[in-house]
Design a protein around this motif. Structure first.
Motif, PDB file in Angstrom:
ATOM      1  N   LEU A 115       0.826  -1.206   0.000  1.00 15.17           N
ATOM      2  CA  LEU A 115       0.000   0.000   0.000  1.00 15.17           C
ATOM      3  C   LEU A 115       0.862   1.259   0.000  1.00 15.17           C
ATOM      4  N   ASP A 116       1.989   1.219   0.705  1.00 22.12           N
ATOM      5  CA  ASP A 116       2.917   2.356   0.695  1.00 22.12           C
ATOM      6  C   ASP A 116       3.421   2.618  -0.725  1.00 22.12           C
ATOM      7  N   ILE A 117       3.665   1.543  -1.455  1.00 25.41           N
ATOM      8  CA  ILE A 117       4.120   1.688  -2.843  1.00 25.41           C
ATOM      9  C   ILE A 117       3.032   2.344  -3.694  1.00 25.41           C
ATOM     10  N   LEU A 118       1.789   1.887  -3.540  1.00 26.16           N
ATOM     11  CA  LEU A 118       0.690   2.476  -4.315  1.00 26.16           C
ATOM     12  C   LEU A 118       0.491   3.948  -3.957  1.00 26.16           C
ATOM     13  N   LEU A 119       0.678   4.291  -2.689  1.00 26.08           N
ATOM     14  CA  LEU A 119       0.504   5.673  -2.248  1.00 26.08           C
ATOM     15  C   LEU A 119       1.585   6.600  -2.804  1.00 26.08           C
ATOM     16  N   CYS A 120       2.702   6.045  -3.237  1.00 25.68           N
ATOM     17  CA  CYS A 120       3.733   6.865  -3.883  1.00 25.68           C
ATOM     18  C   CYS A 120       3.188   7.560  -5.125  1.00 25.68           C
ATOM     19  N   PHE A 121       2.186   6.937  -5.749  1.00 30.48           N
ATOM     20  CA  PHE A 121       1.647   7.478  -6.993  1.00 30.48           C
ATOM     21  C   PHE A 121       0.663   8.623  -6.762  1.00 30.48           C
ATOM     22  N   THR A 122       0.460   9.008  -5.493  1.00 29.91           N
ATOM     23  CA  THR A 122      -0.298  10.233  -5.221  1.00 29.91           C
ATOM     24  C   THR A 122       0.590  11.448  -5.424  1.00 29.91           C
ATOM     25  N   ARG A 123       1.902  11.216  -5.493  1.00 24.38           N
ATOM     26  CA  ARG A 123       2.851  12.324  -5.651  1.00 24.38           C
ATOM     27  C   ARG A 123       3.290  12.509  -7.103  1.00 24.38           C
ATOM     28  N   GLN A 124       3.439  11.396  -7.823  1.00 27.41           N
ATOM     29  CA  GLN A 124       3.870  11.447  -9.219  1.00 27.41           C
ATOM     30  C   GLN A 124       3.125  10.381 -10.011  1.00 27.41           C
ATOM     31  N   PRO A 125       2.812  10.657 -11.286  1.00 20.06           N
ATOM     32  CA  PRO A 125       2.057   9.677 -12.075  1.00 20.06           C
ATOM     33  C   PRO A 125       2.871   8.475 -12.525  1.00 20.06           C
ATOM     34  N   THR A 126       4.189   8.656 -12.713  1.00 21.99           N
ATOM     35  CA  THR A 126       5.041   7.536 -13.134  1.00 21.99           C
ATOM     36  C   THR A 126       6.293   7.519 -12.262  1.00 21.99           C
ATOM     37  N   LEU A 127       6.734   6.314 -11.901  1.00 24.86           N
ATOM     38  CA  LEU A 127       7.893   6.169 -11.019  1.00 24.86           C
ATOM     39  C   LEU A 127       8.717   4.949 -11.406  1.00 24.86           C
ATOM     40  N   SER A 128      10.011   5.046 -11.208  1.00 24.66           N
ATOM     41  CA  SER A 128      10.897   3.912 -11.455  1.00 24.66           C
ATOM     42  C   SER A 128      11.066   3.105 -10.168  1.00 24.66           C
ATOM     43  N   LEU A 129      11.635   1.925 -10.288  1.00 23.49           N
ATOM     44  CA  LEU A 129      11.896   1.088  -9.121  1.00 23.49           C
ATOM     45  C   LEU A 129      12.797   1.832  -8.128  1.00 23.49           C
ATOM     46  N   THR A 130      13.812   2.496  -8.647  1.00 24.05           N
ATOM     47  CA  THR A 130      14.743   3.237  -7.783  1.00 24.05           C
ATOM     48  C   THR A 130      14.024   4.364  -7.040  1.00 24.05           C
ATOM     49  N   GLU A 131      13.178   5.083  -7.740  1.00 25.26           N
ATOM     50  CA  GLU A 131      12.445   6.182  -7.109  1.00 25.26           C
ATOM     51  C   GLU A 131      11.508   5.673  -6.015  1.00 25.26           C
ATOM     52  N   ILE A 132      10.840   4.557  -6.294  1.00 25.33           N
ATOM     53  CA  ILE A 132       9.922   3.977  -5.300  1.00 25.33           C
ATOM     54  C   ILE A 132      10.700   3.473  -4.096  1.00 25.33           C
ATOM     55  N   SER A 133      11.845   2.858  -4.358  1.00 25.56           N
ATOM     56  CA  SER A 133      12.689   2.374  -3.270  1.00 25.56           C
ATOM     57  C   SER A 133      13.104   3.528  -2.358  1.00 25.56           C
ATOM     58  N   HIS A 134      13.449   4.654  -2.957  1.00 29.95           N
ATOM     59  CA  HIS A 134      13.865   5.836  -2.190  1.00 29.95           C
ATOM     60  C   HIS A 134      12.693   6.415  -1.398  1.00 29.95           C
ATOM     61  N   MET A 135      11.530   6.486  -2.028  1.00 32.85           N
ATOM     62  CA  MET A 135      10.354   7.093  -1.388  1.00 32.85           C
ATOM     63  C   MET A 135       9.826   6.241  -0.235  1.00 32.85           C
ATOM     64  N   THR A 136       9.913   4.935  -0.374  1.00 35.83           N
ATOM     65  CA  THR A 136       9.391   4.037   0.674  1.00 35.83           C
ATOM     66  C   THR A 136      10.454   3.618   1.680  1.00 35.83           C
ATOM     67  N   GLU A 137      11.726   3.919   1.345  1.00 32.57           N
ATOM     68  CA  GLU A 137      12.855   3.519   2.197  1.00 32.57           C
ATOM     69  C   GLU A 137      12.935   1.996   2.337  1.00 32.57           C
ATOM     70  N   LEU A 138      12.564   1.299   1.256  1.00 37.79           N
ATOM     71  CA  LEU A 138      12.668  -0.155   1.206  1.00 37.79           C
ATOM     72  C   LEU A 138      13.771  -0.526   0.228  1.00 37.79           C
ATOM     73  N   ASN A 139      14.417  -1.672   0.448  1.00 36.71           N
ATOM     74  CA  ASN A 139      15.471  -2.068  -0.485  1.00 36.71           C
ATOM     75  C   ASN A 139      14.853  -2.486  -1.825  1.00 36.71           C
ATOM     76  N   LYS A 140      15.669  -2.407  -2.856  1.00 37.25           N
ATOM     77  CA  LYS A 140      15.169  -2.623  -4.212  1.00 37.25           C
ATOM     78  C   LYS A 140      14.619  -4.029  -4.432  1.00 37.25           C
ATOM     79  N   SER A 141      15.214  -5.020  -3.802  1.00 34.12           N
ATOM     80  CA  SER A 141      14.739  -6.392  -4.011  1.00 34.12           C
ATOM     81  C   SER A 141      13.321  -6.562  -3.459  1.00 34.12           C
TER      82      SER A 141
END
Length: 247
Positions: free
Chosen positions: A14-40
């Motif tokens: 759900l945290d990942i889905l909520l990232c899209f309230t800020r930007q319409p498109t995101l990369s894996l790296t950007e999502i990892s940074h926004m959620t503070e979760l590791n890329k894997s």
């Protein structure tokens, strides 16, 4: 233990889905940074969301965007309980009456969220993106939501650990008392340069504030004198909105 793991996984998705309230498109790296979760971890959760149709990956850019499942869910929002839908006609009516941008905000913890907006038809106008989050320390809508909140909610708002040092709590509380006395709040370039706003409370039949109805526009056009003129039609619109709600 397994149940806790399942809940944690759901929270992360759900945290990942909520990232899209800020930007319409995101990369894996950007999502990892926004959620503070590791890329894997993000990669596995993205794969699940994509498989279920909640996200779509663009193979050319390798970026993700919301999928059609999200729109299917939103299509089933209650048309009688969702204020963003219920109040839209009244907001359009107010916009046409005063020819400025009209927004609807609700409080979510220490922030306000714009859940609906009807933009002015004038060439120079206040653009109001839906889903925007703003702090409760500044702005007409923030102060209306705080002024008409319960004493316990006011105490929670004033106890916000991220409260800006530039905003004096005692002065803020005095403003809230004046706002409740007059029935509306105004602001000029408090949160955004070149913009002023007036906001009024939307109260449910139990006289509890459920939203802030705001009118915003350029400071050169939406002067203090003009905002005082707008107060009456805005209060009337908010009153009609409140009467639409169930007890």
């Amino acid at each position: 233990m397994e149940g806790k793991k399942t809940v944690r996984a759901a929270e992360r998705a759900l945290d990942i889905l909520l990232c899209f309230t800020r930007q319409p498109t995101l990369s894996l790296t950007e999502i990892s940074h926004m959620t503070e979760l590791n890329k894997s971890t993000v990669y596995r959760l993205l794969a699940t969301c994509e498989e279920k149709g909640f996200l779509i990956r663009d193979p050319d850019t390798d970026k993700y965007r919301l999928g059609f499942r999200v729109w299917e869910l939103s299509a089933n929002l209650s048309r009688t309980d969702d204020m963003a839908v219920l109040f839209l006609q009244e907001m359009e009516r107010l916009r046409d009456q005063i020819d400025e941008t009209v927004s609807l905000y609700v409080r979510d913890g220490f922030e306000r969220v714009r859940v609906q907006a009807v933009e002015s038809l004038q060439a120079i106008r206040r653009v109001a993106p839906i889903g925007s989050r703003m702090p409760l320390a500044v702005g007409a809508s923030s102060k209306v939501l705080a002024a008409f909140a319960t004493p316990s909610d006011q105490a929670m708002i004033l106890g916000d650990p991220t409260w800006p040092e530039s905003v004096d709590r005692v002065s803020y509380l005095t403003q809230l008392q004046e706002i409740k006395k007059h029935g509306y709040a105004t602001s000029s370039e408090e949160r955004e340069a070149g913009t002023s706003a007036i906001a009024v409370p939307v109260m449910n039949p139990n006289q509890e504030v459920v939203a802030a109805l705001a009118v915003s526009g350029p400071v050169g056009r939406l002067t203090m004198e003009r905002m005082n003129e707008v107060a009456a039609p805005a209060l009337e619109a908010a009153d009609r909105m409140g009467k639409m709600l169930k007890k």
